[in-house]
Design a protein around this motif. Structure first.
Motif, short mmCIF file in Angstrom:
data_model
loop_
_atom_site.label_atom_id
_atom_site.label_comp_id
_atom_site.label_asym_id
_atom_site.label_seq_id
_atom_site.Cartn_x
_atom_site.Cartn_y
_atom_site.Cartn_z
N ASP A 189 0.83 -1.21 0.00
CA ASP A 189 0.00 0.00 0.00
C ASP A 189 0.86 1.26 0.00
O ASP A 189 0.40 2.34 -0.38
CB ASP A 189 -0.89 0.04 1.25
CG ASP A 189 -2.03 -0.97 1.19
OD1 ASP A 189 -2.01 -1.84 0.29
OD2 ASP A 189 -2.93 -0.90 2.06
N LEU A 190 2.11 1.14 0.46
CA LEU A 190 2.99 2.30 0.56
C LEU A 190 3.58 2.69 -0.80
O LEU A 190 4.25 3.71 -0.91
CB LEU A 190 4.13 2.00 1.54
CG LEU A 190 3.69 1.61 2.96
CD1 LEU A 190 4.89 1.23 3.81
CD2 LEU A 190 2.90 2.74 3.61
N ILE A 191 3.33 1.87 -1.83
CA ILE A 191 3.84 2.15 -3.18
C ILE A 191 2.68 2.63 -4.04
O ILE A 191 1.67 1.93 -4.20
CB ILE A 191 4.47 0.88 -3.80
CG1 ILE A 191 5.56 0.32 -2.89
CG2 ILE A 191 5.02 1.19 -5.19
CD1 ILE A 191 6.09 -1.03 -3.33
N ASP A 192 2.81 3.83 -4.60
CA ASP A 192 1.74 4.40 -5.42
C ASP A 192 1.44 3.51 -6.62
O ASP A 192 2.35 2.96 -7.25
CB ASP A 192 2.13 5.80 -5.91
CG ASP A 192 2.15 6.82 -4.79
OD1 ASP A 192 1.52 6.56 -3.74
OD2 ASP A 192 2.81 7.86 -4.96
N GLY A 193 0.17 3.40 -6.93
CA GLY A 193 -0.24 2.72 -8.15
C GLY A 193 -0.29 1.21 -8.05
O GLY A 193 -0.46 0.54 -9.07
N THR A 194 -0.15 0.66 -6.85
CA THR A 194 -0.20 -0.79 -6.69
C THR A 194 -1.57 -1.19 -6.15
O THR A 194 -2.21 -0.43 -5.43
CB THR A 194 0.89 -1.30 -5.73
OG1 THR A 194 0.66 -0.77 -4.43
CG2 THR A 194 2.26 -0.89 -6.22
N ARG A 195 -1.99 -2.41 -6.49
CA ARG A 195 -3.29 -2.86 -5.99
C ARG A 195 -3.44 -4.36 -6.20
O ARG A 195 -2.84 -4.93 -7.12
CB ARG A 195 -4.44 -2.14 -6.69
CG ARG A 195 -4.61 -2.54 -8.14
CD ARG A 195 -5.57 -1.61 -8.87
NE ARG A 195 -5.94 -2.12 -10.18
CZ ARG A 195 -5.18 -2.06 -11.26
NH1 ARG A 195 -3.97 -1.53 -11.18
NH2 ARG A 195 -5.60 -2.54 -12.41
N VAL A 196 -4.21 -4.98 -5.33
CA VAL A 196 -4.69 -6.34 -5.57
C VAL A 196 -5.84 -6.21 -6.55
O VAL A 196 -6.88 -5.63 -6.23
CB VAL A 196 -5.15 -7.03 -4.27
CG1 VAL A 196 -5.81 -8.37 -4.58
CG2 VAL A 196 -3.96 -7.23 -3.33
#
Length: 283
Positions: free
Chosen positions: A86-93
């Motif tokens: 979650d701390l990395i922008d643009g990431t998602r499950v």
């Protein structure tokens, strides 16, 4: 400890108050109750899908190893288990669920701080704070608002003993943690993680920067810690996976190729890709 609240329990009140996990098959029950369930999970960095439809169940109070070549997705999946991504922008499950004790950890109702209290993490490079050894161990308690000297003393000794470090540092608890050796620093980080009494400990290449003697001590520590904690470890070292883990998952190009008891996977793998990797034909 509920994932839905943001209370600050003491180490003596950390038992989860969660709904029960779904019932297990007889095969799953044979290997212990699944505390972590990864169900059809895909994960994206921006538009790039790096994990593809991962499904596995991780049993409690065992050591599960993630192996595979660099870039295969094992560390990405590890960081999904306490939402460090979650701390990395643009990431998602982008698809699927990750459940701990039956609760979807990506639900908007889940308190991420509570999740990370329950699912601790030890990183590849030891990261002690520029504080005393004593203050490093109790750091997690202080940020929970706890200020009980007697409790601190108890937790420091218990955690350092649990990390097989007490006898080495008991006479210099007020000295800077930065004066420890690399192996001692890593064991201190493990003590700091266990001090808040998580249920699950994630370890991302915890021995990669250590010499062989320090590595042996950490591996021995992992073996002892699984009596109390569920441990998931990412390692490039297949010998280490063989020595430390009860179950092993082999990843390749973001896919889970095989997941089984460690002894079975290393001696009689079901997939040719697994056999090729563990015999050194690629990777």
């Amino acid at each position: 400890m509920s994932l839905y609240t943001s209370t600050t329990p003491t180490p003596h009140a950390m038992s989860p108050n969660l709904s029960p996990a779904p019932s297990l098959t007889s095969r799953e029950a044979e290997h212990g109750r699944a505390i972590i369930e990864v169900d059809g999970v895909s994960f994206c960095y921006g538009t790039n899908e790096t994990l593809h439809d991962i499904t596995l169940q991780i049993p409690e109070k065992q050591v599960t190893a993630f192996i595979g070549p660099s870039g295969c997705g094992k560390s990405t999946l590890l960081r999904c288990l306490n939402r460090m991504n979650d701390l990395i922008d643009g990431t998602r499950v982008s698809k699927g669920q990750i459940r701990i004790d039956g609760i979807d950890i990506n639900s908007p109702d889940v308190d991420v701080i509570e999740l990370r209290k329950r699912v601790g993490m030890v990183f590849q490079k030891s990261n002690p704070f520029p504080k005393s050894i004593y203050e490093n161990v109790i750091y997690g308690l202080r940020i929970q608002g706890i200020n009980d000297k007697r409790l601190f003393d108890e937790v420091v000794e218990k955690s350092l003993r649990g990390a097989a470090l007490w006898d080495e540092v008991k006479d210099r608890l007020q000295s800077s943690a930065l004066g420890l050796s690399g192996g001692q620093m890593q064991r201190l980080c493990i003590a700091r993680t266990t001090a808040v009494n998580p249920e699950i400990i994630l370890m991302d290449e915890p021995c990669s920067a250590l010499d062989p003697i320090a590595t042996i001590k950490v591996e021995e520590l992992i073996h002892e810690l699984k009596r109390q904690f569920t441990i998931v470890i990412v390692t490039h070292n297949m010998q280490q996976a063989g020595r430390c883990s009860d179950r092993t998952a082999f990843f390749y190009l973001g896919k889970l190729i095989e997941y089984d008891r460690t002894e079975k996977l290393f001696t009689n793998p079901s997939q040719k890709q697994t056999e090729d990797y563990i015999t050194g034909r690629f990777g």
